[in-house]
Design an enzyme around this catalytic site. Structure first.
Site, PDB file in Angstrom:
ATOM      1  N   LYS A 569       0.903  -1.008  -0.128  1.00 34.85           N
ATOM      2  CA  LYS A 569       0.046  -0.047  -0.137  1.00 34.85           C
ATOM      3  C   LYS A 569       0.797   1.165  -0.052  1.00 34.85           C
ATOM      4  O   LYS A 569       2.272   1.096   0.266  1.00 34.85           O
ATOM      5  CB  LYS A 569      -0.903  -0.076   1.289  1.00 34.85           C
ATOM      6  CG  LYS A 569      -0.121  -0.331   2.569  1.00 34.85           C
ATOM      7  CD  LYS A 569      -0.994  -0.337   3.720  1.00 34.85           C
ATOM      8  CE  LYS A 569      -1.840  -1.725   3.572  1.00 34.85           C
ATOM      9  NZ  LYS A 569      -3.418  -1.737   3.463  1.00 34.85           N
ATOM     10  N   ARG A 570       0.506   2.279  -0.105  1.00 30.93           N
ATOM     11  CA  ARG A 570       1.088   3.593  -0.107  1.00 30.93           C
ATOM     12  C   ARG A 570       1.799   3.602   1.410  1.00 30.93           C
ATOM     13  O   ARG A 570       1.387   3.192   2.184  1.00 30.93           O
ATOM     14  CB  ARG A 570       0.326   4.963  -0.416  1.00 30.93           C
ATOM     15  CG  ARG A 570      -0.034   5.280  -1.773  1.00 30.93           C
ATOM     16  CD  ARG A 570       1.093   5.514  -2.579  1.00 30.93           C
ATOM     17  NE  ARG A 570       1.651   6.396  -2.430  1.00 30.93           N
ATOM     18  CZ  ARG A 570       1.856   7.662  -3.369  1.00 30.93           C
ATOM     19  NH1 ARG A 570       0.880   7.503  -4.406  1.00 30.93           N
ATOM     20  NH2 ARG A 570       2.591   8.662  -2.981  1.00 30.93           N
ATOM     21  N   LYS A 575      -0.592   4.035   8.185  1.00 35.50           N
ATOM     22  CA  LYS A 575      -0.673   2.699   7.700  1.00 35.50           C
ATOM     23  C   LYS A 575       0.159   1.672   8.497  1.00 35.50           C
ATOM     24  O   LYS A 575      -0.019   0.540   8.379  1.00 35.50           O
ATOM     25  CB  LYS A 575      -0.432   2.595   6.052  1.00 35.50           C
ATOM     26  CG  LYS A 575      -1.502   3.134   5.224  1.00 35.50           C
ATOM     27  CD  LYS A 575      -1.369   2.956   3.988  1.00 35.50           C
ATOM     28  CE  LYS A 575      -2.282   3.878   2.941  1.00 35.50           C
ATOM     29  NZ  LYS A 575      -3.700   3.209   2.715  1.00 35.50           N
ATOM     30  N   LYS A 681      -9.065  -7.721  -1.766  1.00 34.38           N
ATOM     31  CA  LYS A 681      -8.321  -8.298  -2.867  1.00 34.38           C
ATOM     32  C   LYS A 681      -7.367  -9.714  -2.218  1.00 34.38           C
ATOM     33  O   LYS A 681      -7.652 -10.678  -2.704  1.00 34.38           O
ATOM     34  CB  LYS A 681      -7.312  -7.633  -3.437  1.00 34.38           C
ATOM     35  CG  LYS A 681      -7.976  -6.439  -4.499  1.00 34.38           C
ATOM     36  CD  LYS A 681      -7.103  -5.348  -4.872  1.00 34.38           C
ATOM     37  CE  LYS A 681      -7.919  -3.872  -5.337  1.00 34.38           C
ATOM     38  NZ  LYS A 681      -7.312  -2.671  -5.437  1.00 34.38           N
TER      39      LYS A 681
END
Length: 842
Positions: A569-570, A575, A681
């Protein structure tokens, strides 16, 4: 390691279902050769691999064009309500394979290329990713386009055709280095320029107030040139349009100012206008208040609204009216969805067109505007919310500033009438933020100017109502909705994981691809040994294939039996890639301490791009690569622990990594990740999730059963409580010896012996100003990772949990999300009816 079967070989072994028809294959070969000879090279012997790719792309595109024309004609004749999805980002990835899947051409093309002695995977690899997005928001827009077409909605995606998309990331000596993404270098076979629909967009100038209305004069004009890309639905012969605008200087640009000798400079200055569509701003969840960015936002909105109104005015097929002139019908025929606040200028621009150009009264225009527009919020992080300086607005868009002031004046009158004497509320709810530099709060503009406002997961929508938009929710609760994000099962299962798609189809048939809820029936097979074996076998094949890819690219020997633990992810503090780093270091220290113990082997992969100006994120990447350098070269650890930074993470790499993952890391601080879609996903592709109760993780746990995810850490209430009490990182540092050891190693240069102070500022941030409370979740995260290790040693029980997860994925199809938008916001009804194919008689 024996090389695993290629997807081509695997397809040869797969059941005869959907086997390529012989006529189809010979037609494809014929068309391929025609394109190769006539549109590319005269002498086949000199064709390059790229020529072959273009010939194949053009052959496949031929199958789209008839359907595309017929779909647009169908809309013209039936005159349905149309939805316009405006987004500054569309992260499409590659188009060839996705098109073949949606048109049911994949097997036939595969066979045709095979007979011509060409390797399909090699040709697919020639295609550049269309990387016109940063991450979740842009990829969501791409999934939504797929679903809108698959559900037969008359939908249009509108955005900017950036000449340079998200930068390519290189890792040089452990550091991120950015390279421009020249994705159009060799041309783009999927787009069609439409110069006949070019539109003028105005900037700067001044306003003149006359008795008959307001005129915006002395403007600088930039032309918006549209490029159309077909968006095929899944096997329903519907092909919608994504229209991206490119900036062009008008012929007279600056030339009227030209004096003797100034001609050359005047022509060179055309670049200034054309810079508008030059490059995508590479920030995710961060607002950068630059004039060029505001120009981009207004450029896409102005061009798009001209197009929408042109299409609205053109009479219905067969009607006697030359053009529609009754704008009160606009909300019955047009829905505009604003993907975050980036296209917020659509609201004042629609008002300008209706009031200044179409001469409607303000009240009627405002009613039309609100009923037409709807707004999706994507984040609660304060640094991500757009707040434009009023003086920049006044300079660039003087008329729009007047309109925003008038919207605000009337809005505040309504607030004052409802809450008399509540000055605090007036100031909180104003579209204009006073104090220091005056700014326009674009989220407030979107809420006031829309009839529906939604978050993208239940927990996120609840947080919006309880915190940042509380006052607006109290005043107009009916506007607020939730639309949990989804992903398209076409790209994120059928295309990227054909082995798994096939194993599922063998048990429950193929219809689940357009109705993902049917996956629920997989629960009947949770104790079926053959099914458990099949699921495990597909995962192992995907891991072998990805391991080969990693060894080729990273020169690291991978143990394919190790757990593939992936966080992609970024790179962003919220995060919490740093929490993952602390687990890696702690696990490494434990193995070093007891090298003879039976440790669960792991290959830990972290990937993602850091915004070029985000120093902390770049330091996090450097820390990950530094940890990898130490861990991967330690003979005591061997292949029990490997750490790989996945360079240049993008859609195409995701399609390889996600099917190979065993463990998906979704570890943001509760209350910070609006939804996440990577989490979905991984779940659909048979990985188990270790995660906090944040974003869509909450709903994933509901759908699959909380016991089938590894949930750890603080909940939103705990985070709030800790904020009230005051978060003290040192308390955890002093109480938890393993945490202290890990932090001391980072601080003392254990991972950077040549530069012992390299990571001092990361440690300082974690110890003294960590907004995302990494240490507070460390202990629970470590305990949870021990449960992961224990379960991984029991492959059968692990795979049962995987089956429960796949069976719980139905809700996370973007088809479900879009059906809800259609019914609950746009007032449209999805349909699974097929349009006739182009060769069918009408």
């Amino acid at each position: 390691m024996s090389k695993p079967l290629s997807d081509h070989d695997k397809k040869k072994q797969i059941s005869v279902r959907g086997l390529a028809g012989v006529e189809n294959v010979s037609d494809l070969k014929q068309n391929f050769n025609r394109h190769l000879h006539f549109t590319l090279v005269k002498d086949r012997n000199v064709a390059t691999k790229r020529d072959y790719y273009f010939a194949l792309a053009n052959t496949v595109r031929d199958h789209l064009v008839g359907r595309w024309i017929r779909t647009q004609q169908h809309y013209y004749e039936k005159d349905p309500k149309r939805v316009y999805y405006i987004s500054l980002e569309f992260y499409m990835g590659r188009t060839l394979q996705n098109t073949m899947v949606n048109l049911a051409l994949e097997n036939a093309c595969d066979e045709a290329m095979y007979q011509l002695g060409l390797d399909m995977e090699e040709l697919e690899d020639m295609e550049e990713d269309a990387g016109l997005g940063n991450g979740g928001l842009g990829r969501l827009a791409a999934c939504f386009l797929d679903s809108m077409a698959s559900l037969g909605l008359a939908a249009y995606g509108y955005g900017i055709r950036y000449e340079f998309g998200i930068f390519n990331q290189k890792i040089v000596n452990g550091w991120q280095v950015e390279e421009a993404d020249d994705w159009l270098r060799y041309g783009n076979p999927w787009e069609k320029a439409r110069p006949e629909y070019m539109r003028p967009v105005h900037f700067y100038g001044r306003t003149e107030h006359h008795p008959d209305g307001v005129k915006w004069v002395d403007t600088q004009v930039v032309l918006a040139l549209p490029y159309d890309t077909p968006v095929p639905g899944y096997r329903n012969n519907v092909v919608n349009t994504m229209r991206l605008w490119s900036a062009k200087a008008p012929c007279e640009f600056n030339l009227k100012d030209f004096n003797v000798g100034g001609y050359i400079q005047a022509v060179l200055d055309r670049n200034l206008a054309e810079n508008i569509s030059r490059v995508l701003y590479p920030n995710d969840n961060f607002f950068e208040g630059k004039e060029l960015r505001l120009k981009q936002e207004y450029f896409v909105v102005s061009a798009t609204l001209q197009d929408i109104i042109r299409r609205f005015k053109v009479s219905k097929f067969g009607s006697r009216e030359i053009a529609r002139t009754d704008f009160t019908k606009l909300p019955d025929k047009v829905a505009i969805q604003l993907n975050d606040t980036h296209p917020a200028m659509a609201i004042p621009e629609l008002m300008r067109v209706l009031v200044d150009e179409e001469k409607l009264g303000w009240e009627m225009a405002w009613d039309i505007c609100v009923r037409t527009c709807a707004y999706t919020n994507h984040t609660v992080l304060p640094e991500a919310l757009e707040r434009w300086p009023v003086d920049l607005f006044a300079h660039l868009l003087p008329r729009h500033l007047e309109i925003v002031y008038e919207i605000n004046r009337r809005h505040l009158e309504r607030v004052a009438a409802k809450y008399p004497g509540d000055i605090g509320r007036l100031s909180r709810m104003s579209l204009i933020e006073e104090g220091g530099q005056k700014r326009i709060n674009m989220a407030h503009l979107c809420i006031v100017g829309s009839h529906a406002v939604n978050g993208v997961a239940q927990i996120h929508s609840d947080i919006l109502k309880a915190t940042i938009f509380k006052d607006f929710y109290e005043m107009e609760p009916h506007k607020f909705q939730n639309k949990t994000n989804g992903i398209t099962p076409r790209r994120w299962l059928v295309m990227c994981n054909p082995g798994l798609a096939e194993v599922i189809a063998e048990r429950i048939g193929e219809d689940y691809i357009r109705d993902l809820d049917q996956l629920q029936s997989l629960r009947n097979f949770v104790n079926d040994d053959a099914f458990i074996r099949d699921i495990a076998k597909v995962k192992q094949e995907n891991k072998l294939k990805f391991a080969v890819h990693l060894e080729e690219h990273y020169k690291v020997k991978i143990n394919p039996n190790s757990m593939f633990d992936i966080q992609v992810k970024r790179i962003h503090e919220y995060k919490r890639q740093l929490l993952n780093c602390l687990h890696i270091i702690t696990y490494y220290n434990r193995i070093k301490k007891e090298p003879n113990k039976q440790w669960t082997p792991r290959t830990i992969m972290i990937g993602g791009k850091a915004a070029p100006g985000y120093h902390t994120a770049k330091m996090i990447i450097r820390l990950i690569t530094a940890i990898g350098e130490v861990v991967n070269n330690d003979p005591v650890v061997g292949d029990r622990l490997k750490v790989i930074f996945l360079e240049n993470y993008r859609v195409t790499l995701a399609e390889k990594a996600i099917p190979a993952a065993d463990l998906s890391e979704q570890i943001s601080t509760a209350g910070t990740e609006a939804s996440g879609t990577g989490n979905m996903k991984f779940m659909l592709n048979g990985a188990l999730t270790i995660g906090t109760m944040d974003g869509a993780n909450v709903e994933m746990a509901e759908e699959a059963g909380e016991d089938n995810l590894f949930i750890f850490g603080m909940r939103v209430d705990d985070v709030d409580e800790l904020d009230r009490k005051g978060y003290c990182a040192e308390e955890y540092y002093n109480r938890l010896p393993e945490l202290k050891q890990a932090i001391d190693q980072i601080a003392g240069g254990f991972f950077s012996p040549k530069q012992p102070d390299l990571f001092k500022e990361i440690v300082n941030m974690l110890m003294h100003h960590d907004r995302f409370k990494v240490f507070a979740d460390y202990e629970d995260y470590m305990k949870c990772q021990e449960k992961v290790n224990a379960l991984y040693k029991n492959p059968k029980e692990w795979t049962k949990k995987v089956i429960y997860n796949i069976a719980g994925c139905g809700k996370f199809s973007s088809d479900r999300t879009i059906a809800q938008y259609a019914r609950e916001i746009w007032g449209m009804e999805p349909t699974l009816e097929k349009l006739p194919a182009p060769d069918d008689k009408p």
